[in-house]
Design a protein around this motif. Structure first.
Motif, short mmCIF file in Angstrom:
data_model
loop_
_atom_site.label_atom_id
_atom_site.label_comp_id
_atom_site.label_asym_id
_atom_site.label_seq_id
_atom_site.Cartn_x
_atom_site.Cartn_y
_atom_site.Cartn_z
N ARG A 135 1.00 -1.50 0.11
CA ARG A 135 0.06 -0.22 0.11
C ARG A 135 0.84 1.23 -0.26
N THR A 136 1.78 2.03 -0.92
CA THR A 136 2.41 2.23 -1.17
C THR A 136 2.13 3.81 -1.48
N ARG A 137 2.75 4.88 -0.88
CA ARG A 137 1.78 6.43 -0.90
C ARG A 137 2.94 6.48 -1.90
N THR A 138 3.27 7.12 -3.23
CA THR A 138 3.76 7.31 -4.16
C THR A 138 2.60 8.18 -5.82
N GLU A 139 1.35 8.15 -5.70
CA GLU A 139 1.01 8.51 -6.30
C GLU A 139 1.63 9.16 -6.61
N HIS A 140 1.68 10.96 -5.72
CA HIS A 140 1.95 11.91 -6.29
C HIS A 140 3.53 12.33 -6.46
N LEU A 141 4.32 11.85 -6.35
CA LEU A 141 5.72 11.71 -5.96
C LEU A 141 5.94 11.86 -7.74
N PRO A 142 5.26 12.01 -8.66
CA PRO A 142 6.71 12.33 -9.87
C PRO A 142 5.59 13.35 -10.49
N THR A 143 5.28 14.07 -10.02
CA THR A 143 4.78 15.35 -10.14
C THR A 143 5.21 16.38 -9.25
N ILE A 144 6.03 15.72 -8.52
CA ILE A 144 6.76 17.02 -7.31
C ILE A 144 8.17 17.18 -8.24
N GLY A 145 7.98 18.92 -8.57
CA GLY A 145 8.64 19.71 -8.72
C GLY A 145 10.44 20.42 -8.48
N VAL A 146 10.47 20.14 -7.41
CA VAL A 146 11.02 21.15 -6.34
C VAL A 146 12.09 20.39 -5.90
N PRO A 147 13.61 20.46 -5.26
CA PRO A 147 14.42 19.88 -5.41
C PRO A 147 13.92 19.00 -3.58
N THR A 148 13.58 17.80 -3.55
CA THR A 148 13.72 17.01 -2.07
C THR A 148 14.05 16.15 -0.99
N VAL A 149 14.36 16.50 0.10
CA VAL A 149 15.57 15.77 0.37
C VAL A 149 14.04 15.34 1.42
N PHE A 150 14.55 13.13 1.10
CA PHE A 150 14.41 12.38 2.39
C PHE A 150 15.08 12.13 3.41
N ALA A 173 13.21 15.78 -10.32
CA ALA A 173 14.39 16.42 -9.87
C ALA A 173 14.49 16.41 -9.22
N PRO A 174 15.98 17.43 -8.30
CA PRO A 174 17.32 16.68 -7.79
C PRO A 174 16.95 15.95 -5.96
N HIS A 175 16.83 15.21 -5.61
CA HIS A 175 16.60 14.44 -4.37
C HIS A 175 17.22 13.36 -3.82
N GLU A 176 17.72 13.89 -2.23
CA GLU A 176 18.48 12.87 -1.05
C GLU A 176 17.91 12.28 -0.42
N LEU A 197 23.07 16.17 9.26
CA LEU A 197 22.46 16.32 8.35
C LEU A 197 21.61 16.25 7.52
N ALA A 198 19.86 16.39 8.34
CA ALA A 198 19.33 17.09 7.56
C ALA A 198 19.31 18.26 6.46
N VAL A 199 19.98 19.69 6.96
CA VAL A 199 19.44 20.52 6.71
C VAL A 199 21.31 20.46 5.68
N ASP A 200 21.72 20.03 6.08
CA ASP A 200 23.37 19.87 5.74
C ASP A 200 23.07 19.56 4.12
N ALA A 201 22.08 18.41 4.00
CA ALA A 201 21.75 17.86 2.38
C ALA A 201 20.82 18.72 2.22
N ALA A 202 19.72 19.79 2.25
CA ALA A 202 19.10 20.38 1.39
C ALA A 202 19.07 21.67 1.10
N LEU A 203 20.85 22.17 1.95
CA LEU A 203 21.95 23.36 1.89
C LEU A 203 22.69 22.94 0.24
N ARG A 204 23.00 21.48 0.14
CA ARG A 204 23.46 21.19 -1.29
C ARG A 204 22.68 21.20 -1.78
N LEU A 205 21.23 20.52 -1.88
CA LEU A 205 20.41 20.57 -2.92
C LEU A 205 20.30 22.01 -3.62
#
Length: 207
Positions: A135-150, A173-176, A197-205
């Motif tokens: 039951r994955t919640r991924t339907e909308h992910l292909p329409t995200i057009g901005v850099p994304t950090v998980f 879009a770019p993601h990490e 770690l999360a902020v570092d990744a966001a600033l990199r993107l």
């Protein structure tokens, strides 16, 4: 230093000088704006020079405890309103996201395309209910057009590291993916500084 933002039931963490941008973070289904992780994330962002805001979603404003109910439409409307409100508070990049449910709903708002943001930062994205990987919640992910950090715990029952990386790859879009070994859904770690770690990744993107 912090400041109440009554219009969005938020608390703003103020940087020492003119903000470099704005960060807006929502909480999970079982929490509120005062969750320890959101507080630490906002403290780290403000230390980096950003105006960082943690706020209560509409369902939490209605009642102090209990999970959200319904389709989440009301919460997404609240997220859209909050993004519009904070956009006028400072110049620079606008970064939005949140923990678990709050991050997922924010990602759906961004995917819908009605708001202009510069980066999406998701913590413990609830990829599927525990024990139900089909039951994955991924339907909308292909329409995200901005850099994304998980930022995701290696022992999170809502998705394995491999599952999260596969989901992230759906975003054009770019993601990490920042994986926190051994961490569960709350992202608590005895060995790693998760906010850094999360902020570092966001600033990199953001570049």
């Amino acid at each position: 230093m912090s400041q109440d933002l009554l219009e969005i039931a938020g608390i703003a963490h103020l940087p020492e000088s003119t903000p470099a941008g704005v960060v807006l973070l929502a909480h999970g289904a079982g929490g509120d704006r005062d969750s320890p992780m959101l507080q630490r994330l906002c403290q780290e962002w403000s230390r980096r020079g950003y105006l960082a805001i943690r706020y209560n979603l509409p369902f939490r404003r209605r009642r102090p405890k209990g999970p959200p109910s319904g389709s989440g439409t009301g919460d997404r409307d609240g997220i859209t309103e909050a993004i519009g409100y904070v956009r006028g508070l400072a110049d620079g990049p606008l970064i939005v996201g949140g923990h678990s449910y709050g991050g997922r709903q924010t990602s759906m708002v961004v995917a819908a395309g009605g708001v202009a943001v510069d980066l999406l930062t998701l913590f413990s994205y609830p990829l599927h209910p525990p024990g139900k990987p089909e039951r994955t919640r991924t339907e909308h992910l292909p329409t995200i057009g901005v850099p994304t950090v998980f930022t995701h715990g290696g022992s999170d029952s809502f998705g394995t590291g491999a599952e999260i990386r596969a989901a992230a790859a759906l975003i054009p879009a770019p993601h990490e993916v920042v994986e926190i070994p051994g961490a569960r859904h709350d992202l608590a770690s005895k060995t790693l500084d998760v906010p850094t770690l999360a902020v570092d990744a966001a600033l990199r993107l953001l570049g």
